[in-house]
Design a protein around this motif. Structure first.
Motif, PDB file in Angstrom:
ATOM      1  N   THR A 289       0.835  -1.201   0.000  1.00 18.76           N
ATOM      2  CA  THR A 289       0.000   0.000   0.000  1.00 18.76           C
ATOM      3  C   THR A 289       0.866   1.245   0.000  1.00 18.76           C
ATOM      4  O   THR A 289       0.624   2.194  -0.763  1.00 18.76           O
ATOM      5  CB  THR A 289      -0.933   0.005   1.227  1.00 18.76           C
ATOM      6  N   GLY A 290       1.900   1.252   0.834  1.00 20.13           N
ATOM      7  CA  GLY A 290       2.785   2.403   0.910  1.00 20.13           C
ATOM      8  C   GLY A 290       3.584   2.640  -0.356  1.00 20.13           C
ATOM      9  O   GLY A 290       3.938   3.783  -0.677  1.00 20.13           O
TER      10      GLY A 290
ATOM     11  N   LEU B 160       0.381   3.540  -3.324  1.00 22.55           N
ATOM     12  CA  LEU B 160      -0.577   4.622  -3.089  1.00 22.55           C
ATOM     13  C   LEU B 160      -0.069   6.001  -3.513  1.00 22.55           C
ATOM     14  O   LEU B 160      -0.828   6.775  -4.123  1.00 22.55           O
ATOM     15  CB  LEU B 160      -0.986   4.630  -1.610  1.00 22.55           C
ATOM     16  N   PRO B 161       1.184   6.379  -3.236  1.00 29.94           N
ATOM     17  CA  PRO B 161       1.630   7.721  -3.633  1.00 29.94           C
ATOM     18  C   PRO B 161       1.469   8.016  -5.125  1.00 29.94           C
ATOM     19  O   PRO B 161       1.060   9.112  -5.504  1.00 29.94           O
ATOM     20  CB  PRO B 161       3.108   7.733  -3.217  1.00 29.94           C
ATOM     21  N   ALA B 162       1.781   7.037  -5.973  1.00 26.77           N
ATOM     22  CA  ALA B 162       1.646   7.243  -7.414  1.00 26.77           C
ATOM     23  C   ALA B 162       0.174   7.407  -7.804  1.00 26.77           C
ATOM     24  O   ALA B 162      -0.161   8.202  -8.699  1.00 26.77           O
ATOM     25  CB  ALA B 162       2.271   6.084  -8.179  1.00 26.77           C
TER      26      ALA B 162
ATOM     27  N   LYS C  97      -2.128   8.728  -5.919  1.00 24.22           N
ATOM     28  CA  LYS C  97      -2.507  10.081  -5.498  1.00 24.22           C
ATOM     29  C   LYS C  97      -1.989  11.119  -6.494  1.00 24.22           C
ATOM     30  O   LYS C  97      -2.696  12.084  -6.813  1.00 24.22           O
ATOM     31  CB  LYS C  97      -1.974  10.366  -4.106  1.00 24.22           C
ATOM     32  N   ARG C  98      -0.773  10.933  -6.986  1.00 15.96           N
ATOM     33  CA  ARG C  98      -0.225  11.885  -7.962  1.00 15.96           C
ATOM     34  C   ARG C  98      -1.045  11.887  -9.242  1.00 15.96           C
ATOM     35  O   ARG C  98      -1.248  12.950  -9.859  1.00 15.96           O
ATOM     36  CB  ARG C  98       1.238  11.543  -8.260  1.00 15.96           C
TER      37      ARG C  98
ATOM     38  N   GLU D   4      -8.497   9.494   4.672  1.00 18.03           N
ATOM     39  CA  GLU D   4      -7.378  10.320   4.223  1.00 18.03           C
ATOM     40  C   GLU D   4      -7.406  10.579   2.722  1.00 18.03           C
ATOM     41  O   GLU D   4      -6.869  11.595   2.256  1.00 18.03           O
ATOM     42  CB  GLU D   4      -6.055   9.643   4.578  1.00 18.03           C
ATOM     43  N   ASN D   5      -8.022   9.679   1.965  1.00 21.82           N
ATOM     44  CA  ASN D   5      -7.971   9.776   0.507  1.00 21.82           C
ATOM     45  C   ASN D   5      -9.314  10.109  -0.141  1.00 21.82           C
ATOM     46  O   ASN D   5      -9.451   9.984  -1.356  1.00 21.82           O
ATOM     47  CB  ASN D   5      -7.429   8.464  -0.068  1.00 21.82           C
TER      48      ASN D   5
ATOM     49  N   THR E  53      -8.799  12.626  -2.906  1.00 16.12           N
ATOM     50  CA  THR E  53      -7.617  12.471  -3.764  1.00 16.12           C
ATOM     51  C   THR E  53      -7.927  11.797  -5.090  1.00 16.12           C
ATOM     52  O   THR E  53      -7.065  11.760  -5.973  1.00 16.12           O
ATOM     53  CB  THR E  53      -6.534  11.643  -3.044  1.00 16.12           C
TER      54      THR E  53
END
Length: 259
Positions: A118-119, A122-124, A126-127, A168-169, A172
């Motif tokens: 997940t870590g 997930l960032p990609a 969100k981008r 949190e998302n 996003t």
């Protein structure tokens, strides 16, 4: 065409996710230990659905397993649009009497790899402002279960972790969902080494939910942007809501009798 990564994809719920996503014309990255089963499933889905599949044979209980998978996907130049953290297992018996190594492997698979993947992905998402993550929890995550203490605790972690990420998302563009099945058509009880007497009791008194229903309900809930879904009908709804109404000590004693 979008691409989904499914862990524990060789059998059970994971294989059914692969089938239903392939039917939606989603390319697949299939991850599990059994390369033969993955290759067989991949060939079948490519032939029937005209999609692309990528097979990664990986023991997810190994340290840094998530990073290894991520690096292989990066090497292929793939973007993961949907991550399905499905891999996991249970174990039956009093904690002090069961192999500690197995309990630690369970935490590694049910929790650590799920958080790691997940870590990493997930960032990609969100981008890009889009994407989705499905984490497989369980109705066991709603209360402690004597003789399945570590398993229930890992699934409680998955449920709470996933619901927090959902909040949190929310803005996003990334959808997050915890799926909480009850007993399903799988090798779970065998792998958890349930005693034959309890297996017979479960088979006669607990209705097993088909993997087809679990996955169909999960994908529908994902589209409706729910934080979690409890699959398996009314009985499972009662089970997950009982902790809200019974004193904790009484609840634990009743659960202990069942198991």
């Amino acid at each position: 065409m979008k691409t989904a990564l499914v862990t524990g994809a060789s059998t059970g719920i994971g294989a059914e996710f692969a089938r239903q996503l392939a039917a939606q014309k989603t390319n697949l990255v299939l991850v599990a230990r059994s390369e033969d089963k993955l290759q067989e499933l991949a060939a079948q889905l490519e032939s029937e659905q005209g999609i692309q599949t990528y097979v990664i044979a990986q023991d997810l209980t190994a340290p840094q397993a998530g990073a290894t998978i991520y690096q292989k996907i990066e090497h292929q130049g793939l973007n993961i649009d949907l991550l399905v953290n499905n891999a996991g297992f249970g174990d039956y018996g009093t904690f002090s009497d069961r192999p500690l190594e197995k309990q630690m492997s369970m935490i590694q698979l049910n929790v650590n790899v799920l958080v790691e993947l997940t870590g990493l992905f997930l960032p990609a998402m969100k981008r890009r402002g889009e994407g989705a993550i499905i984490n497989i929890s369980s109705i066991a995550g709603f209360q402690p279960i004597p003789r399945m203490s570590v398993y229930a605790a890992t699934k409680a972690f998955v449920l709470n972790f996933t619901e927090a990420l959902w909040v949190e998302n929310k803005d996003t563009g990334v959808k997050i969902l915890a799926v909480c099945p009850g007993p399903t058509e799988s090798e779970f009880f065998k792998a958890a080494e349930f005693p034959a007497s309890l297996m017979d009791k479960n088979n006669s008194s607990m209705k097993l939910t088909s993997n087809t229903v679990v996955v169909a309900d999960a994908l529908k809930a994902l589209e409706s942007k729910q934080s979690n879904i409890v699959t398996g009908g009314f009985v499972n709804q009662i089970i997950v809501n009982l902790p809200r109404f019974l004193p904790r000590d009484l609840l634990l004693k009743q659960i202990a009798k069942i198991f």
